[in-house]
Design a protein around this motif. Sequence first.
Motif, PDB file in Angstrom:
ATOM      1  N   UNK A 142       2.466  -4.452   5.981  1.00  0.00           N
ATOM      2  CA  UNK A 142       1.830  -3.079   5.571  1.00  0.00           C
ATOM      3  C   UNK A 142       1.229  -2.448   5.305  1.00  0.00           C
ATOM      4  N   UNK A 143       1.151  -1.829   4.070  1.00  0.00           N
ATOM      5  CA  UNK A 143       0.469  -0.087   3.984  1.00  0.00           C
ATOM      6  C   UNK A 143      -0.777  -0.230   2.617  1.00  0.00           C
ATOM      7  N   UNK A 144      -1.021   1.511   3.278  1.00  0.00           N
ATOM      8  CA  UNK A 144      -1.933   1.283   2.088  1.00  0.00           C
ATOM      9  C   UNK A 144      -2.021   1.622   1.038  1.00  0.00           C
ATOM     10  N   UNK A 145      -2.610   0.723  -0.389  1.00  0.00           N
ATOM     11  CA  UNK A 145      -2.784   1.678  -0.784  1.00  0.00           C
ATOM     12  C   UNK A 145      -4.543   2.175  -1.464  1.00  0.00           C
ATOM     13  N   UNK A 146      -4.390   3.829  -2.068  1.00  0.00           N
ATOM     14  CA  UNK A 146      -5.323   4.185  -1.874  1.00  0.00           C
ATOM     15  C   UNK A 146      -5.667   4.047  -3.506  1.00  0.00           C
TER      16      UNK A 146
END
Length: 673
Positions: A142-146
């Motif tokens: 999982x990676x951040x979505x700003x």
Amino acid sequence: MRKKSFFRKVSVLGALALLSATFFSFPEAVASTSSRKVQAFTENTLPFSPKAGEEDGFRDSQVAPLDPAKDINSLESVAPSAIVTDTKEPLKPKGKESGKVILQAEVSLKTKVNVVGVSWNNHAAEGEAEYRLKTDGKWGPWSDLEGLEGPQGKIYSTESVPLIGGEAVQVRMEVEPGQVEEPQLVVTSAEHDTWTTSLKPLLYGSDLPANAEGPKYSLPSFKPLAVAVQEASYRSAPQPIEKEVTNLAENGNEVNEEKEKPPVKPRPALPEDAIDGMYNPIPYVALRSEWKANAKWTDWPTEYGKTKGVVFHHTAGSNNYTREQVPLILLSIQRFHAITRRWGDIGYNVLVDRFGQAWQGRQGRVMEHPIGAHAYGANTYTYGISVIGDYMNQPVSPETREMLVKLTAWKLSQNNLNPRGKVTLYGKIKGHKTPLTVPIISGHRQVGATDCPGDAFFAQIPGITEEVAKRMDQLKKESFNDVPVASFFWDYITWMRSSGYSVGWPDGTYRPQQKVSRVAALAFLYRRAGSPKMEKKPNFKDVNPNSVFASAIAWGQQNGITTGWPNGTFHPVEPVSREAMAAFMYRFCKNTRKCTQTALAALEREEKHSRQQPSGFKDVKPGDLFTKEIRWMSESGISLGWEDKTFRPYEHTSRAAMAAFFYRLIARPALEN
């Protein structure tokens, strides 16, 4: 020390208090560009405070070098050891104590190049958002979505993330129940229409019974996100006029009714050393036509600002794209920015890929400063450059770094700015109190609530700043004595010197206001043609066949560039008029094909037109001697005329204007039509 993710600690559209003006948002002219007031300032009125109600303010502070020991905003205070690997745990339901709901959606990917984000309708809500990619049957991390706020209507969204390959993408958000309306996973692609799917509740917090077997929380009814290009209210606004004399012209939208064609790899119009010599001030920037920007998505009129600083971004997403995939990425980002976010176009001024190629982003004159949508509250005065890819843990490549140095040195030189200096921003800056003083060369996180441009890239900025300073010092040395940095047409004239088209006078001057003679105009074009050896001498009565310019005149005569007067004379030392310059350049492009693709395309159109068609200028009538050639000058982006919509065909051409015309003829047009 790494700053917290915008979503991680602030909100999914994080601190919507912060969101209404996120620096990576919109040009300040939001819903009413015609009524937007931008505070004017001059050197003798600084410092100042913004007037009530203004969203964007700026002043120069006293220029001072960055002090890594004292300035916590300085990127030099970030040591390489401070770069950390993201070990954040993925979103997990927090149970009764959280009271939050997790929304999730998944969509299969239909193309290899996609841009992914989340959009919704109401005011932003606190929470977090993440995405992950499925490849070869396995889900990645999982990676951040700003979170970013769309200032038009009620559409809010996360950042757009370019993804390469993969079979499917998943996104999820953790928010307060009922705080987001109609959340949609949006996938845009240059090769496929935009498609969306609704985020549905996965689990919720405090009201979930211990023995619950499935989600019982329901959101408002989901409606498909409208992705068709909407009619912009700006179309009825007065269009700005062009000001060739100030070189700060404003201009309306570019129009291209042709059907989309597959993107192609950019092809330089000149030899590499002529386009981007070692200290050529103007780096090679591939124009919008080279990545097939869609003019139908661009529904905001172009406005121009003044560069007082440069802000670096990264797009996040995949780093494993190929050269051939870059135009598709750009077109997908444009679709997401223009349609999903309703920013009227792609937000960045320029994007740079991992191979070091620069690409024009926002529509308008690439030589100037079209107001972008990269830094809410500061777009008018900051130039946004974004690197394609994710640079949280990986530094930008040497090729990319070199191009960043060239672009930044060019823009700062144009405006006579100290790369080691600072600027002060006023108005609404997300995540920061104003007035806010930051380095002239900044990362997005210094002017917004974000991790952008990533820890590794952020740590490189101090070194890039020093390289920019060295390049700018050299550019000053390369300039003619009477054409200082930031003067009128400085970059065009310095390009003439660095490319070998003009050596100036022995005293080191260029004499920009001096009128160009007819023989000098031919000499410039002759050099572009490669200075071929001429067997025949010129046969004009008033030209010495043994003169230093005899070969240039013979070449012009034998290649149909000039025909001279009916009495057999050429008038070599007579100043060349603007209409005669148009004729020389038109014939040069037609007979040698050594001009820009934009000029060649305009030439093909003109060959089908008659001289009876309007020229586009008030003082050049249908049927005039050089109507076709002058119209071509405008269509090619070589000359845009004056603000009163005149061409002034009988005026003489100055050497400064000649440099601008010549650059636009063979290297880059001022504007693509």
